[in-house]
Write a protein that holds these residues in place. Structure first.
Motif, PDB file in Angstrom:
ATOM      1  N   GLU A  44      75.177 -29.707  48.285  1.00 23.11           N
ATOM      2  CA  GLU A  44      74.665 -30.867  48.691  1.00 23.11           C
ATOM      3  C   GLU A  44      74.802 -31.080  50.237  1.00 23.11           C
ATOM      4  O   GLU A  44      73.953 -31.206  51.158  1.00 23.11           O
ATOM      5  N   VAL A  45      76.055 -30.666  50.875  1.00 27.95           N
ATOM      6  CA  VAL A  45      76.277 -30.891  52.034  1.00 27.95           C
ATOM      7  C   VAL A  45      75.365 -29.526  53.098  1.00 27.95           C
ATOM      8  O   VAL A  45      74.946 -29.786  54.007  1.00 27.95           O
ATOM      9  N   LEU A  46      75.341 -28.386  52.400  1.00 21.53           N
ATOM     10  CA  LEU A  46      74.491 -27.516  53.126  1.00 21.53           C
ATOM     11  C   LEU A  46      72.991 -28.069  53.296  1.00 21.53           C
ATOM     12  O   LEU A  46      72.509 -27.709  54.187  1.00 21.53           O
ATOM     13  N   GLY A  47      72.580 -28.469  52.056  1.00 22.72           N
ATOM     14  CA  GLY A  47      71.139 -29.025  51.983  1.00 22.72           C
ATOM     15  C   GLY A  47      70.848 -29.830  52.814  1.00 22.72           C
ATOM     16  O   GLY A  47      69.896 -29.912  53.838  1.00 22.72           O
ATOM     17  N   MET A  48      71.693 -30.869  53.201  1.00 27.06           N
ATOM     18  CA  MET A  48      71.609 -31.954  53.848  1.00 27.06           C
ATOM     19  C   MET A  48      71.666 -31.680  55.607  1.00 27.06           C
ATOM     20  O   MET A  48      70.998 -32.050  56.446  1.00 27.06           O
ATOM     21  N   VAL A  49      72.588 -30.657  55.840  1.00 28.54           N
ATOM     22  CA  VAL A  49      72.643 -30.330  56.935  1.00 28.54           C
ATOM     23  C   VAL A  49      71.567 -29.398  57.319  1.00 28.54           C
ATOM     24  O   VAL A  49      70.993 -29.533  58.402  1.00 28.54           O
ATOM     25  N   ILE A  50      70.957 -28.505  56.673  1.00 26.68           N
ATOM     26  CA  ILE A  50      70.028 -27.795  57.057  1.00 26.68           C
ATOM     27  C   ILE A  50      68.734 -28.418  56.874  1.00 26.68           C
ATOM     28  O   ILE A  50      67.953 -28.527  58.111  1.00 26.68           O
TER      29      ILE A  50
END
Length: 168
Positions: A44-50
């Protein structure tokens, strides 16, 4: 053997022998939820950051975050099983059976909160609003997924399936 015994509405650990006990249902459910949250949160964090970095639409960012949350969630379950010698196909089946409901609940809740939180999806990565909303949404998502994990485990499903294969 039951995972727990109930006496007057609360659970107790059951002794296996004088040195070993089975943790109660609430403890097992809490650990399963934390395990699920770990994989889900990484994705989730990676997806939101990317998605935020690439200025994707809200729908694009959420689609990426959900995809990565499921991928990491399943991978965190599968990796130790495969490492212990379990065939990939069997480990994948166990991950799907044990994690899908929990991750789905977490994703609906955390992305719903991100969408509802004023400014969260429009904030850039340097904004405290982005990070506070994301951390809060994940914490609330874990609380929302706990009852489902507890219910599944109490019926020998969910993470109970994975735990029965530890040490495979």
């Amino acid at each position: 053997m039951n995972l727990h015994s109930s006496h007057h509405g609360h659970s107790h650990a059951q002794p296996l022998n004088r040195h070993t006990t089975v943790p109660n249902l609430n403890t097992v459910a809490a650990w399963a939820t934390l395990h699920c949250l770990t994989g889900c949160a990484v994705g989730e964090v990676l997806g939101m950051v990317i998605g935020t970095s690439l200025h994707l639409s809200n729908a694009g960012t959420i689609a990426l975050a959900v995809t990565l949350a499921f991928a990491f969630g399943y991978a965190f379950t599968m990796f130790p099983l495969v490492r212990s010698g379990m065939p990939l196909r069997t480990a994948a089946g166990l991950a799907l059976a044990s994690d899908t409901l929990s991750i789905a609940i977490m994703e609906v809740v955390d992305n719903g909160i991100m969408l509802a939180w004023p400014g969260a999806m429009d904030a850039d990565l340097a904004s405290p609003v982005f990070w506070i909303a994301l951390a809060s949404s994940l914490a609330i998502a874990a609380v929302a997924a706990y009852p489902a994990n507890r219910w599944l485990i109490s019926r020998g499903r969910g993470h109970a399936l994975v735990h029965s294969h530890h040490g495979h």
